[in-house]
Design a protein around this motif. Structure first.
Motif, short mmCIF file in Angstrom:
data_model
loop_
_atom_site.label_atom_id
_atom_site.label_comp_id
_atom_site.label_asym_id
_atom_site.label_seq_id
_atom_site.Cartn_x
_atom_site.Cartn_y
_atom_site.Cartn_z
N UNK B 12 0.94 -1.28 0.00
CA UNK B 12 -0.03 -0.03 -0.04
C UNK B 12 0.94 1.05 -0.01
N UNK B 13 1.95 1.16 0.90
CA UNK B 13 2.95 2.34 1.06
C UNK B 13 3.40 2.74 -0.54
N UNK B 14 4.00 1.71 -1.01
CA UNK B 14 4.58 2.18 -2.36
C UNK B 14 3.48 2.46 -3.31
N UNK B 15 2.50 2.02 -3.22
CA UNK B 15 1.39 2.36 -4.16
C UNK B 15 1.23 3.96 -3.99
N UNK B 16 0.99 4.16 -2.74
CA UNK B 16 0.59 5.34 -2.27
C UNK B 16 1.62 6.47 -2.44
#
Lengths: 178, 178
Positions: B12-16
DNA sequence: CCTCCCCTTCTACATCTGTAGAAGACTCTA
DNA sequence: TAGAGTCTTCTACAGATGTAGAAGGGGAGG
């Protein structure tokens, strides 16, 4: 112009190490400039990112070859050119991903102009030019991505060669067919 | 499993926020775990990156719908599914870009299997199945990328809707045509 | 009940990063 | 030639980051 030296170094850095490698000091080193130079021109990191994206956009103006006599050939040549300019194209992809969470950066998406594609589709007699144009754009994007970072980057023909051009031309021809 | 909690948070972090947002402590916070947890499971950052990429690869096994009765429909549904799972797909793109300079990560490129596409092209009676398969793969990749982060992300139909499915199906149908 | 082992949490620390301002060098004009 | 204004370089510093090891806790097996 020192600023261009800096943004060009930034582009290479991003291509080679990803956004994570883009730091003021790393750019200084990469450009062979004394420490602090990048920080002086781009005080914040946000400014630095915008700077290199702007440089990318600036360089990609009018790069699309549209030869009415040989449509597929011209487009294939354009794509091949992007493949050869590996770093710039990689940096562009990094920037596009970044634009996902920083809308200010959408500038770069100027490239791959949809209106142009739509007009093209219309001229070629597609039933639904709007949609056909979008699909055509998608196909071009995909071809580029596939060959640059996807499965085709390891197996496909080497960019810049006749073989590469022929391969791309065949693909583009198919995509252009109504 | 704490490890999955961590890798999911990392995705999620990488996506956001992009690869730059992927830090041990940020993952801790995102996953609601006490500081130090991520660092305990993935001592180095390299390990953390490999961890989340492995998780991605693990989740993307057998996601491709291949319905012989409705080929285009199945593939369109698959693509739409990836669009709906926005974060995972964005993270995958980030990882692919990363794999450009860290070849160990190529694992994720398992997806979009070229052999499958080649076999498909053969079954459909293309003259040069190898090449047609590659082009088909490229087209799918492109469609996905275009709709997720490219020009189509702002203008295109909303993923998950009937309209999106219909649009994708039309595109796939065209790509499947010999 | 004790003991051992693993899982978890906390703390420490060297290094890197973003950002700012001071100091110095250079350039152009008057 | 002197001065003003800009460009360039250096230094400082607070906060983030990667990484390691110590401390704590709980459960399984004896």
């Amino acid at each position: 112009m020192r600023k261009d030296l800096i943004t060009d170094a930034a582009i290479d850095l991003v291509a080679e190490q990803g956004m994570r490698g883009l730091t003021h000091r790393a750019v200084d080193r990469r450009a062979g400039l004394p420490e602090g130079s990048t920080s002086a021109y781009f005080r914040t990191r946000k400014a630095l990112v915008e700077g290199f994206v702007a440089r990318l956009a600036e360089q990609e103006q009018r790069e699309i070859v549209l030869d009415p006599a040989d449509l597929a050939g011209g487009i294939a040549k354009t794509i091949d050119g992007w493949l050869v300019e590996r770093n710039r194209t990689l940096a562009r992809y990094a920037a596009m991903l970044e634009a996902t969470h920083h809308p200010e950066l959408r500038t770069i998406m100027v490239h791959s102009p949809r209106e142009q594609a739509t007009a093209l589709a219309e001229a070629l007699g597609h039933a639904d030019p709007e949609r056909a144009g979008a699909h055509f754009t998608a196909f071009i994007e995909g071809l580029l991505f596939y060959r640059l970072v996807g499965g085709g980057s390891t197996k496909g023909p080497t960019p810049g060669t006749e073989e590469s051009l022929a391969d791309l031309r065949a693909a583009v021809e198919k995509a252009l067919r109504p």
